[in-house]
Design an enzyme around this catalytic site. Structure first.
Site, short mmCIF file in Angstrom:
data_model
loop_
_atom_site.label_atom_id
_atom_site.label_comp_id
_atom_site.label_asym_id
_atom_site.label_seq_id
_atom_site.Cartn_x
_atom_site.Cartn_y
_atom_site.Cartn_z
NE ARG A 261 -3.76 2.59 1.46
CZ ARG A 261 -3.30 3.75 1.43
NH1 ARG A 261 -2.13 4.04 0.72
NH2 ARG A 261 -4.02 4.55 2.13
CE1 TYR B 5 -19.25 5.57 2.17
CE2 TYR B 5 -20.71 3.95 1.55
CZ TYR B 5 -19.70 4.43 2.42
OH TYR B 5 -19.44 3.81 3.76
O1 1CP Z 1 -5.87 3.05 3.09
C1 1CP Z 1 -6.64 1.81 2.91
O2 1CP Z 1 -6.10 0.73 2.91
C2 1CP Z 1 -8.11 2.03 3.01
C3 1CP Z 1 -8.87 0.92 3.81
C4 1CP Z 1 -9.73 0.24 2.55
C5 1CP Z 1 -9.71 -1.01 2.12
C6 1CP Z 1 -8.54 -1.97 2.54
C7 1CP Z 1 -10.79 0.94 1.79
C8 1CP Z 1 -11.34 2.30 1.82
N1 1CP Z 1 -11.34 -0.15 0.93
C9 1CP Z 1 -11.03 -1.23 1.29
C10 1CP Z 1 -11.06 -2.55 0.34
C11 1CP Z 1 -12.25 -3.11 0.51
N2 1CP Z 1 -13.43 -2.31 0.41
C12 1CP Z 1 -12.55 -4.35 -0.18
C13 1CP Z 1 -11.68 -5.30 -0.46
C14 1CP Z 1 -11.73 -6.70 -0.36
C15 1CP Z 1 -11.86 -7.10 1.22
O3 1CP Z 1 -12.57 -7.34 1.66
O4 1CP Z 1 -10.87 -7.71 1.48
C16 1CP Z 1 -14.13 -4.62 0.06
C17 1CP Z 1 -15.12 -5.65 -0.29
C18 1CP Z 1 -14.55 -3.26 0.23
C19 1CP Z 1 -16.07 -2.94 0.35
C20 1CP Z 1 -16.37 -1.59 0.55
N3 1CP Z 1 -16.11 -0.25 0.54
C21 1CP Z 1 -17.58 -1.40 1.58
C22 1CP Z 1 -18.53 -2.47 1.74
C23 1CP Z 1 -18.31 -3.38 2.91
C24 1CP Z 1 -18.15 -2.50 4.31
O5 1CP Z 1 -16.93 -2.54 4.77
O6 1CP Z 1 -19.04 -1.81 4.78
C25 1CP Z 1 -17.77 0.02 2.07
C26 1CP Z 1 -18.81 0.76 2.59
C27 1CP Z 1 -16.52 0.68 1.23
C28 1CP Z 1 -16.38 2.11 1.26
C29 1CP Z 1 -14.86 2.25 2.11
N4 1CP Z 1 -13.79 2.23 1.21
C30 1CP Z 1 -12.68 2.29 2.38
C31 1CP Z 1 -13.39 2.83 3.45
C32 1CP Z 1 -12.72 3.17 4.56
C33 1CP Z 1 -14.84 2.60 3.28
C34 1CP Z 1 -15.90 3.21 4.33
C35 1CP Z 1 -15.84 4.47 4.60
C36 1CP Z 1 -16.87 5.10 5.60
O7 1CP Z 1 -17.99 4.57 5.58
O8 1CP Z 1 -16.61 6.05 6.13
#
Ligand code: 1CP
Length: 350
Positions: free
Chosen positions: A46, A159
């Site tokens: 990352r 979002y």
């Molecule tokens: O800097 C980083 O590493 C960012 C963290 C991160 C990661 C690892 C984000 C930002 N997204 C992801 C990957 C991700 N997101 C996956 C990859 C596969 C796995 O599961 O390993 C998946 C399936 C998601 C799905 C996702 N993104 C969801 C649905 C599931 C859940 O967690 O509720 C949602 C709501 C998101 C939006 C999102 N992306 C990232 C964040 C921090 C968020 C949530 C933001 C918020 O609501 O404030």
């Protein structure tokens, strides 16, 4: 043309057996967000990628990150490394991530702003993610299933409208209250884009797809029907029209007692269960309809200790006598010790 039984070989991954309704003595296991910040090898890549989105759109790195938890822990399924918000970006909405905070988008809060985003997603923008699927597919062990995903229209719309994550989804609720026709147009665009996106993932090699509706629990019954169930059913129908045998997992997180209705109306093959669902209800009223996946509390995994062992037993006692995929009730927390994940796997596979 193969024989009718050709898909049910002994090499079929345990995860897919569970999804097709088999009860297994040892449930298959994977974890939501299993590729992520709790892993040092993830943090290293990352940092190399520079930003989260550069990692998502770099097929070589994204494939590597997808495979990391499989190599380290031998989970029964890999999940594509990407994010649900690449869909709004492919629709032309500006997207960026603020370090340590989360996603930001230019909010779509009125008809003028909707006019600035496209009716169809640009497939070129999603092409690197599809390339990631192809690469992962060639490197996965044959016993490991491969899961693709998208966000559900309601969750993605929260979002798109607010421009960020919100505690109560207030801006999206205000918009469907004041201008349901505009909100419907946003939902319609997400539905069409998600059908194409999931079909592209299936064509590139995923074995199943999951539709993440992280904010389903904030909708009352009527709004749940209109903004969660109906759009999800359209995606399921749209994907099955092109790929009749595709396996689709729904995850209307927090929907609790509305889940049986969701399952019956959407036609998903399996459903994810949040951590705080009533387990007896989930076994009797949901697992009797479809295989279930979940529901260990990510906080319990982070804490570890005897409570972790007890909860693993409680989850297995509730769901182990039917078709079941062991998972968390939501994503793994970034400060979860790796030793606790190892304990979890040992307990589930004991
Ligand atoms: O800097 C980083 O590493 C960012 C963290 C991160 C990661 C690892 C984000 C930002 N997204 C992801 C990957 C991700 N997101 C996956 C990859 C596969 C796995 O599961 O390993 C998946 C399936 C998601 C799905 C996702 N993104 C969801 C649905 C599931 C859940 O967690 O509720 C949602 C709501 C998101 C939006 C999102 N992306 C990232 C964040 C921090 C968020 C949530 C933001 C918020 O609501 O404030």
């Amino acid at each position: 043309m193969g024989w009718p039984m050709s898909t049910a070989t002994k090499h079929e991954p345990a995860f897919l057996k569970a999804l097709s309704g088999q009860t297994l003595s040892t449930p298959p296991i994977w974890m939501m967000r299993q590729a992520g910040r709790y892993l040092p090898e993830y943090r290293e890549l990352r940092a190399k990628a520079g930003s989260f989105l550069s990692l998502c759109y770099n097929p070589e790195m994204a494939a590597e990150v997808t495979l990391q938890p499989i190599r380290r822990f031998g989970f029964d399924a890999a999940i594509l490394f990407s994010d649900i918000l690449v869909v709004p970006q492919a629709l032309g909405q500006k997207l960026w991530f603020v370090e340590g905070e989360g996603p930001r988008l230019e909010p779509v809060a009125d008809a003028t702003r909707l006019g600035e985003i496209n009716e169809r997603a640009d497939p070129d923008l999603l092409a690197p993610v599809i390339e990631t699927v192809r690469r992962v597919k060639t490197s996965l062990p044959q016993e490991t299933a491969f899961i693709g995903f998208c966000g559900a229209p309601w969750t993605v719309a929260t979002y798109m409208v607010a421009g960020r994550g919100t505690p109560d989804q207030g801006p999206a609720k205000a918009l469907f209250g004041s201008d349901p026709a505009l909100f419907q147009q946003i939902i319609d665009r997400i539905v069409e884009a998600s059908i194409d996106y999931l079909c592209a993932q299936i064509e590139a090699g995923v074995d199943a797809v999951q539709i993440f509706d992280s904010w389903a629990g904030s909708l009352g019954a009527d709004d749940f029907e209109r903004w969660c169930v109906t759009p999800t059913r359209r995606i399921v129908d749209g994907v099955r029209a092109r790929h009749p045998k595709s396996r689709i997992i729904g995850f209307p997180r927090g929907a609790g007692r509305l889940i049986p209705r969701y399952v019956a109306a959407t036609g998903v093959d399996a459903v994810g269960l949040e951590s705080d669902i009533d387990r007896a209800f989930a076994r009797d009223e949901i697992q009797s309809l479809v295989p279930v996946q979940g529901n260990l509390d990510p906080l319990v995994l982070r804490s570890g200790g005897p409570e972790l062992e007890r909860e693993v037993e409680a989850v297995r006692a509730a769901f182990g006598d039917g078709p079941f995929v062991f998972n968390l009730g939501h994503g793994i927390l970034p400060d979860t010790p790796i030793a606790h994940v190892e304990r979890l796997l040992a307990a589930v596979r004991a």
